[in-house]
Scaffold this motif. Structure first.
Motif, short mmCIF file in Angstrom:
data_model
loop_
_atom_site.label_atom_id
_atom_site.label_comp_id
_atom_site.label_asym_id
_atom_site.label_seq_id
_atom_site.Cartn_x
_atom_site.Cartn_y
_atom_site.Cartn_z
N SER A 1 -6.02 -7.44 -6.91
CA SER A 1 -5.92 -7.21 -5.46
C SER A 1 -4.94 -6.09 -5.15
O SER A 1 -5.21 -5.22 -4.31
N GLU A 2 -3.80 -6.08 -5.84
CA GLU A 2 -2.85 -5.00 -5.60
C GLU A 2 -3.36 -3.68 -6.16
O GLU A 2 -3.12 -2.61 -5.58
N ALA A 3 -4.09 -3.74 -7.27
CA ALA A 3 -4.68 -2.51 -7.80
C ALA A 3 -5.64 -1.90 -6.79
O ALA A 3 -5.64 -0.69 -6.54
N ILE A 4 -6.47 -2.75 -6.16
CA ILE A 4 -7.42 -2.27 -5.15
C ILE A 4 -6.68 -1.75 -3.93
O ILE A 4 -6.98 -0.67 -3.42
N SER A 5 -5.70 -2.52 -3.44
CA SER A 5 -5.02 -2.11 -2.21
C SER A 5 -4.20 -0.85 -2.44
O SER A 5 -4.16 0.04 -1.57
N SER A 6 -3.56 -0.71 -3.58
CA SER A 6 -2.79 0.51 -3.86
C SER A 6 -3.71 1.71 -3.99
O SER A 6 -3.43 2.79 -3.44
N ALA A 7 -4.82 1.54 -4.71
CA ALA A 7 -5.76 2.65 -4.88
C ALA A 7 -6.36 3.07 -3.54
O ALA A 7 -6.42 4.27 -3.22
N LEU A 8 -6.78 2.11 -2.74
CA LEU A 8 -7.42 2.46 -1.47
C LEU A 8 -6.41 2.97 -0.45
O LEU A 8 -6.76 3.78 0.42
N GLN B 1 4.44 1.95 -6.61
CA GLN B 1 5.90 1.85 -6.64
C GLN B 1 6.45 1.39 -5.29
O GLN B 1 7.37 0.58 -5.22
N ILE B 2 5.84 1.88 -4.21
CA ILE B 2 6.26 1.46 -2.87
C ILE B 2 5.91 0.00 -2.62
O ILE B 2 6.71 -0.77 -2.07
N HIS B 3 4.71 -0.41 -3.04
CA HIS B 3 4.23 -1.75 -2.74
C HIS B 3 4.99 -2.84 -3.51
O HIS B 3 5.41 -3.85 -2.93
N VAL B 4 5.14 -2.67 -4.82
CA VAL B 4 5.68 -3.77 -5.62
C VAL B 4 6.75 -3.35 -6.62
O VAL B 4 7.33 -4.20 -7.28
N VAL C 1 -0.04 -1.00 -14.53
CA VAL C 1 -0.08 -2.46 -14.48
C VAL C 1 0.29 -2.89 -13.06
O VAL C 1 1.27 -2.42 -12.49
N THR C 2 -0.51 -3.78 -12.49
CA THR C 2 -0.38 -4.15 -11.08
C THR C 2 -0.20 -5.65 -10.91
O THR C 2 -0.39 -6.43 -11.86
N GLU C 3 0.13 -6.05 -9.69
CA GLU C 3 0.23 -7.48 -9.35
C GLU C 3 -1.18 -8.00 -9.03
O GLU C 3 -1.56 -8.20 -7.89
N GLY C 4 -1.95 -8.22 -10.07
CA GLY C 4 -3.33 -8.67 -9.92
C GLY C 4 -4.25 -7.52 -9.55
O GLY C 4 -3.81 -6.40 -9.24
#
Length: 413
Positions: free
Chosen positions: A119-126, A284-287, A114-117
């Protein structure tokens, strides 16, 4: 007018000037990333008196009451503390059940983050997938976050222009791009967005199967951005490349478009177990984790929200049919949008300028604002995107203003 001179507002230009002051302190890649054209142009036209905006991808529906009430109940039960990094067990299971029920995609709850939208799912994956030794292949026109992430991570950016193929990524074009990245020894990631922002074009199951065949032969990881999958008018929901290359695909989605929850900032990604475990480290690092009470509300949405999705999609279809029909009657050309809530209109042949020039003229003279195509592809564009995530009353008024603008324009010829 070229892109550099037309798409930078005063605010962005000021930021660019101050960038030089801090250039030694920040990573050099930031110098290649500019302010979002979508947001910058939306701010610019907002200053025009009486402007009617068909700019942002923002559902005009309220979040359904039963979802809001679930958040209130969660707060009343003091669900305001940390949750597990990857999300509450209840929400992850609800998403897994939803994906199987609505989309035919089978994932274990532990293979969902589960991500912060989205956008965070994309940025974390990439962030997990890209680096100087990698290449990001994606079809343009496209949402700008993919290119920004490639620039930020130092990856090689490989856009494939789909303008001449009806905005459909073909297996031949994909194979040509992958042959090039493989020759360079690059690890390769393919970003797919279907239904597409900005065109509304949706890839069929047959088209996705053909792309998956190429992906499998070239050992490519796929980021499948499916935030508009539920807003699909031919196949509902839209098919996913994960049906044909599940072991290579990370699926990204969110509550934002499906449940009119843009401000809740709640999304997810799902994929192969080993790959998701690595992306979880970046998340985990991002959010750390999303907010617990919003996850409780999202759980209820995924468990009970099917009828709400279907009602909204029915209304979007009605708006799509109206706006496409009226714009075509006014002489505009566009690909048939079979998903999302956008029309990507071609600038009239008689207009000698860019998409940015035409969008600005339309905003100034007709008081109707779309987003210039320069927001979705490198270089100058000959398109403008209009969002029909707006009421029928708003769309009727927009069409009336554009009709008057076209009549005045014809009289001046």
């Amino acid at each position: 007018m070229n892109q550099q001179s037309s798409n930078i507002t005063t605010e962005a230009a000021t930021a660019a000037e101050h960038h030089d002051d801090f250039a030694p302190a920040v990573i050099p890649q930031l110098g290649n990333i500019t302010t979002s054209v979508i947001r910058a142009f939306d701010r610019e036209v907002s200053a025009i008196p009486g402007i009617l905006k068909l700019t942002l991808g923002e559902p005009d529906f309220n979040t359904p009451d039963f979802i809001t009430e679930a958040a209130v109940a969660s707060l009343k039960h003091h669900r305001t503390h940390y949750s597990p990094n990857a999300g509450t067990p209840g929400l992850r299971k609800a998403i897994a059940d939803y994906l199987q029920r609505r989309r035919g995609l089978v994932y274990a709850a532990e293979d969902i983050i589960v991500t912060e939208g989205a956008s965070e799912a994309i940025s974390s994956a990439l962030t997990a997938l890209l680096g100087p030794d990698a290449a990001l292949v994606y079809a343009t026109p496209a949402f700008g976050l993919y290119a920004s992430m490639a620039k930020l991570t130092g990856a090689t950016l490989v856009p494939i222009d789909t303008t001449d193929s009806g905005f459909v990524l073909t297996p031949e074009a994909l194979e040509s791009a992958l042959r090039s990245t493989k020759a360079q020894g690059k690890r390769t990631v393919l970003a797919i967005n279907s239904p597409n922002n900005p065109t509304g074009v949706t890839l069929s199951a047959e088209q996705l199967r053909a792309l998956a065949h190429v992906v499998n032969r070239y050992d490519v990881t796929v980021l499948s951005d499916e935030v508009y999958a539920e807003i699909s008018y031919d196949a509902h929901p839209a098919p996913s490349i994960a049906q044909f290359a599940p072991e290579r695909t990370i699926v990204v989605d969110s509550t934002s478009k499906s449940y009119a929850m843009t401000g809740w900032r709640l999304g997810f990604l799902a994929g192969p177990h080993a790959l998701v475990a690595e992306v979880a480290k970046v998340h985990q690092i991002h959010v750390s984790t999303a907010a617990t009470f919003t996850m409780d509300a999202a759980q209820v949405a995924y468990e009970q929200g099917d009828a709400s999705i279907d009602r909204m999609v029915q209304e979007y279809r009605r708006r799509r049919d109206y706006l496409v029909g009226e714009l075509r009657a006014l002489g505009y050309n566009m690909a048939r949008p079979s998903g999302a809530f956008y029309v990507y209109v071609q600038v009239p042949d008689e207009f000698h300028g860019t998409g940015y020039d035409y969008a600005r003229l339309l905003a100034q003279q007709a008081q109707v604002a779309g987003i210039p195509g320069e927001a979705f592809a490198p270089g100058d564009s000959r398109h403008v995107r209009f969002s029909y995530a707006a009421s029928m009353e708003t769309l009727h008024e927009a069409v009336a203003r554009i009709r008057a603008f076209r009549a005045s324009d014809a009289a001046d010829q």
